[in-house]
Design a protein around this motif. Structure first.
Motif, PDB file in Angstrom:
ATOM      1  N   THR A  16       0.816  -1.227   0.000  1.00  0.00           N
ATOM      2  CA  THR A  16       0.000   0.000   0.000  1.00  0.00           C
ATOM      3  C   THR A  16       0.842   1.266   0.000  1.00  0.00           C
ATOM      4  O   THR A  16       0.321   2.350  -0.283  1.00  0.00           O
ATOM      5  N   THR A  17       2.118   1.175   0.334  1.00  0.00           N
ATOM      6  CA  THR A  17       2.983   2.360   0.339  1.00  0.00           C
ATOM      7  C   THR A  17       3.991   2.342  -0.805  1.00  0.00           C
ATOM      8  O   THR A  17       4.747   3.295  -0.969  1.00  0.00           O
ATOM      9  N   ARG A  46      -5.108   0.094  -1.318  1.00  0.00           N
ATOM     10  CA  ARG A  46      -5.231   1.201  -0.373  1.00  0.00           C
ATOM     11  C   ARG A  46      -6.664   1.352   0.136  1.00  0.00           C
ATOM     12  O   ARG A  46      -6.873   1.760   1.282  1.00  0.00           O
ATOM     13  N   GLU A  49      -6.941  -1.274   2.871  1.00  0.00           N
ATOM     14  CA  GLU A  49      -6.279  -0.835   4.105  1.00  0.00           C
ATOM     15  C   GLU A  49      -6.997   0.365   4.722  1.00  0.00           C
ATOM     16  O   GLU A  49      -7.172   0.434   5.946  1.00  0.00           O
ATOM     17  N   GLY A  50      -7.432   1.306   3.885  1.00  0.00           N
ATOM     18  CA  GLY A  50      -8.109   2.498   4.397  1.00  0.00           C
ATOM     19  C   GLY A  50      -9.441   2.174   5.052  1.00  0.00           C
ATOM     20  O   GLY A  50      -9.787   2.737   6.098  1.00  0.00           O
ATOM     21  N   SER A  53      -8.688   0.661   8.388  1.00  0.00           N
ATOM     22  CA  SER A  53      -8.263   1.691   9.333  1.00  0.00           C
ATOM     23  C   SER A  53      -9.462   2.487   9.847  1.00  0.00           C
ATOM     24  O   SER A  53      -9.592   2.735  11.051  1.00  0.00           O
ATOM     25  N   LYS A 114      -3.617   9.274  14.113  1.00  0.00           N
ATOM     26  CA  LYS A 114      -4.645   8.250  14.303  1.00  0.00           C
ATOM     27  C   LYS A 114      -5.103   8.167  15.763  1.00  0.00           C
ATOM     28  O   LYS A 114      -6.292   8.151  16.061  1.00  0.00           O
ATOM     29  N   SER A 191     -10.060  13.081   8.342  1.00  0.00           N
ATOM     30  CA  SER A 191      -8.953  12.717   7.451  1.00  0.00           C
ATOM     31  C   SER A 191      -9.033  13.492   6.143  1.00  0.00           C
ATOM     32  O   SER A 191      -8.012  13.856   5.561  1.00  0.00           O
ATOM     33  N   VAL A 197      -5.866  10.593   9.962  1.00  0.00           N
ATOM     34  CA  VAL A 197      -4.784   9.660   9.652  1.00  0.00           C
ATOM     35  C   VAL A 197      -3.780  10.347   8.733  1.00  0.00           C
ATOM     36  O   VAL A 197      -4.152  10.980   7.747  1.00  0.00           O
ATOM     37  N   ASP A 201       0.060   6.199   5.924  1.00  0.00           N
ATOM     38  CA  ASP A 201      -1.067   5.312   6.221  1.00  0.00           C
ATOM     39  C   ASP A 201      -2.257   5.661   5.337  1.00  0.00           C
ATOM     40  O   ASP A 201      -2.518   6.848   5.070  1.00  0.00           O
ATOM     41  N   SER A 203      -6.195   6.094   4.368  1.00  0.00           N
ATOM     42  CA  SER A 203      -7.464   6.457   4.978  1.00  0.00           C
ATOM     43  C   SER A 203      -8.412   6.869   3.861  1.00  0.00           C
ATOM     44  O   SER A 203      -8.017   7.602   2.945  1.00  0.00           O
TER      45      SER A 203
END
Length: 249
Positions: A16-17, A46, A49-50, A53, A114, A191, A197, A201, A203
């Motif tokens: 994701t990064t 993403r 993951e978002g 999160s 976060k 966000s 976030v 990371d 979001s």
């Protein structure tokens, strides 16, 4: 959305990064079903993951607001008196301010990130739980089963948490669902404003904020991120409605 979130905790199609200049703004394809963003990152990964999160933050916010608010509501509803008056006026003062504005003020105190968002939103959610629980406990405390428990020598705390509180569960469940819904919206909003976030990371709110800059070049970026937020809110709203209908029936 639940499946997407659960799978995202253990696996995502891409890092994701991980950034790739050669893969910037790729349209949806077999390799990247939702396309890529302005850094060449896979949007599906993403979003997974978002969404996870956002879900965890909302869960923590509801736990903080629900637990503290329930304890305050139980004590003030049962005992009444000066403590009830003071604590309810504090709750009134918190709810008198627009939640987003008050959250922005608290961010200046606690900082961005976060964990700060969890703490701030948790504090802001306390009054809504406290007021509902207080009303139910105040209604229950004068019923016969509470008087019987007192005659049997039960302590005040045992009466509150062993006898009265279980009878408020049917009222609390819809409130928890509504609170979770509102927490998802609040986290996404903060966000989106850039105070929730923080990068790198993922979001959903921050991704939507980034996507609006590239609406003309990569409309799928905003479309799929916005759709994920809508589906989460829609699912939670339907769940809340179902709980409320069950309670009425």
């Amino acid at each position: 959305m639940a499946v997407l979130i659960l799978v995202g905790y253990v696996w995502t199609p891409y890092d994701t990064t991980g950034m790739s200049g050669a893969d910037k703004f790729l349209a949806p394809c077999l390799a990247h079903p939702l396309g890529t963003d302005n850094f060449g990152r896979d949007i599906l990964s993403r979003v997974m993951e978002g969404a996870g999160s956002t879900f965890l933050i909302a869960l923590c916010v509801v736990l903080i607001g629900g637990i503290i608010g329930t304890v305050i509501g139980c004590l003030t509803g049962y005992f009444g008196g000066a403590a009830d008056l003071v604590l309810m006026r504090v709750c009134d003062a918190i709810t008198a301010f627009p939640s987003i504005l008050l959250a922005l003020v608290l961010i200046n105190v606690f900082g961005m990130g976060k964990y700060q968002i969890i703490l701030i939103l948790g504090i802001l959610f306390i009054p809504s739980f406290a007021r509902v629980v207080r009303g139910e406990v105040a209604k229950e405390r004068n019923l016969n089963y509470v008087a019987s428990a007192r005659l049997m020598g039960a302590s005040h705390l045992r009466i509150i948490f062993r006898h009265i509180l279980p009878n408020t569960v049917q009222v609390l469940l819809p409130i928890v669902a509504i609170g979770f819904n509102n927490a998802v919206l609040a986290e996404a909003s903060m966000s989106y404003l850039g105070v929730g976030v923080q990068p790198p990371d993922a979001s959903l709110g921050r991704m939507l904020s980034e996507a609006q800059t590239y609406l003309g070049r990569a409309p799928w970026y905003a479309l799929f991120v916005g759709l994920a937020i809508v589906l989460m809110i829609l699912g939670l709203s339907l769940l809340t409605e179902g709980l409320q209908q069950r309670r009425r029936s």
